[in-house]
Motif scaffolding. Structure first.
Motif, mmCIF file in Angstrom:
data_model
loop_
_atom_site.group_PDB
_atom_site.id
_atom_site.type_symbol
_atom_site.label_atom_id
_atom_site.label_comp_id
_atom_site.label_asym_id
_atom_site.label_seq_id
_atom_site.Cartn_x
_atom_site.Cartn_y
_atom_site.Cartn_z
ATOM 1 N N ASP A 138 -4.637 5.804 -14.394
ATOM 2 C CA ASP A 138 -5.479 4.987 -13.679
ATOM 3 C C ASP A 138 -5.260 3.921 -13.267
ATOM 4 O O ASP A 138 -6.111 2.969 -11.817
ATOM 5 N N LYS A 139 -5.019 3.078 -14.679
ATOM 6 C CA LYS A 139 -4.149 0.967 -14.249
ATOM 7 C C LYS A 139 -3.512 1.337 -13.100
ATOM 8 O O LYS A 139 -3.362 0.131 -12.174
ATOM 9 N N LEU A 140 -2.316 2.497 -13.176
ATOM 10 C CA LEU A 140 -1.222 2.304 -12.837
ATOM 11 C C LEU A 140 -1.957 1.993 -10.511
ATOM 12 O O LEU A 140 -1.897 1.783 -10.092
ATOM 13 N N ASN A 141 -2.701 2.862 -11.197
ATOM 14 C CA ASN A 141 -2.844 4.195 -9.043
ATOM 15 C C ASN A 141 -3.946 2.873 -8.805
ATOM 16 O O ASN A 141 -3.419 2.177 -7.772
ATOM 17 N N ASP A 142 -4.759 1.195 -9.499
ATOM 18 C CA ASP A 142 -5.160 0.657 -9.347
ATOM 19 C C ASP A 142 -4.645 -0.796 -8.457
ATOM 20 O O ASP A 142 -4.667 -1.269 -7.588
ATOM 21 N N VAL A 143 -3.332 -0.501 -9.697
ATOM 22 C CA VAL A 143 -2.466 -1.888 -9.239
ATOM 23 C C VAL A 143 -1.614 -1.645 -8.173
ATOM 24 O O VAL A 143 -1.384 -2.289 -6.690
ATOM 25 N N PHE A 144 -1.238 -0.375 -8.364
ATOM 26 C CA PHE A 144 -0.668 0.289 -6.426
ATOM 27 C C PHE A 144 -1.416 -0.187 -5.193
ATOM 28 O O PHE A 144 -1.357 -0.138 -4.063
ATOM 29 N N SER A 145 -2.747 0.613 -5.109
ATOM 30 C CA SER A 145 -3.797 0.630 -4.810
ATOM 31 C C SER A 145 -3.969 -1.270 -3.978
ATOM 32 O O SER A 145 -3.825 -1.683 -2.672
ATOM 33 N N ASP A 146 -3.427 -2.260 -4.879
ATOM 34 C CA ASP A 146 -3.929 -3.392 -5.128
ATOM 35 C C ASP A 146 -2.774 -3.878 -3.869
ATOM 36 O O ASP A 146 -2.457 -4.910 -3.263
ATOM 37 N N LEU A 147 -1.574 -3.961 -3.798
ATOM 38 C CA LEU A 147 -0.845 -4.251 -3.782
ATOM 39 C C LEU A 147 -0.130 -3.179 -2.015
ATOM 40 O O LEU A 147 -0.092 -4.312 -1.868
ATOM 41 N N LYS A 148 -0.912 -2.306 -1.924
ATOM 42 C CA LYS A 148 -0.927 -1.632 -0.631
ATOM 43 C C LYS A 148 -1.547 -2.604 0.064
ATOM 44 O O LYS A 148 -1.787 -2.805 1.458
ATOM 45 N N ASN A 149 -3.188 -2.942 -0.217
ATOM 46 C CA ASN A 149 -3.476 -3.930 0.662
ATOM 47 C C ASN A 149 -3.316 -5.483 0.779
ATOM 48 O O ASN A 149 -3.341 -6.794 1.826
#
Length: 150
Positions: A138-149
């Motif tokens: 979940d934490k990694l998904n949040d980081v990847f989501s932030d990176l996409k933005n």
């Protein structure tokens, strides 16, 4: 004496100080016949006066000062020495398991917790492991989501 991981730079392994005293002026046969009767000094070091990372910044916490002081006292009176330090244990030679002399195991998980020393090998159930992996995912998904933005 148990030292923390990374005590020696670029050595991410557990290290120990082992002090051995030769039996005085006896023949090899006499040394083998005369078993050790003196107790063994053990100490659990968690801080060496500097950070254990690449920077090696000086820090005020330094268990080595107490270690040296207590060990010197122990050498002066091995059979009667006792310590009130939670980091120091004096054990009978016959109580030492020769095939497994890792002194870290002399302290319980609770005792290590009181000293602020974490378990190096934490044992998890399958469910606890799954939960940790899920949380990390979940934490990694949040980081990847932030990176996409970005």
């Amino acid at each position: 004496i148990s030292l923390p991981i990374n005590t020696f730079y670029t050595t991410p392994k557990k290290t120990y100080i082992l002090a051995i005293t030769k039996k005085p002026e006896k023949s090899e046969i006499e040394r083998k016949e005369n078993k050790q009767t003196e107790p063994i000094f053990t100490y659990l070091v968690s801080s060496i006066g500097e950070t254990l990372d690449i920077n090696r910044f000086k820090i005020p916490e330094n268990d080595l000062v107490e270690t040296v002081s207590l060990f010197n006292q122990f050498k002066g009176s091995k059979k009667t020495f006792s310590s009130s330090s939670q980091r120091c244990k004096i054990i009978k030679f016959e109580d030492l398991n020769i095939s497994d002399w890792c002194v870290d195991r002399l302290w319980s998980r609770e005792e290590k917790g009181e000293l602020g020393i974490g378990d190096e090998n934490e044992i998890l159930t399958i469910d606890e492991f799954k939960e940790r992996v899920s949380t990390l995912k979940d934490k990694l998904n949040d980081v990847f989501s932030d990176l996409k933005n970005v």
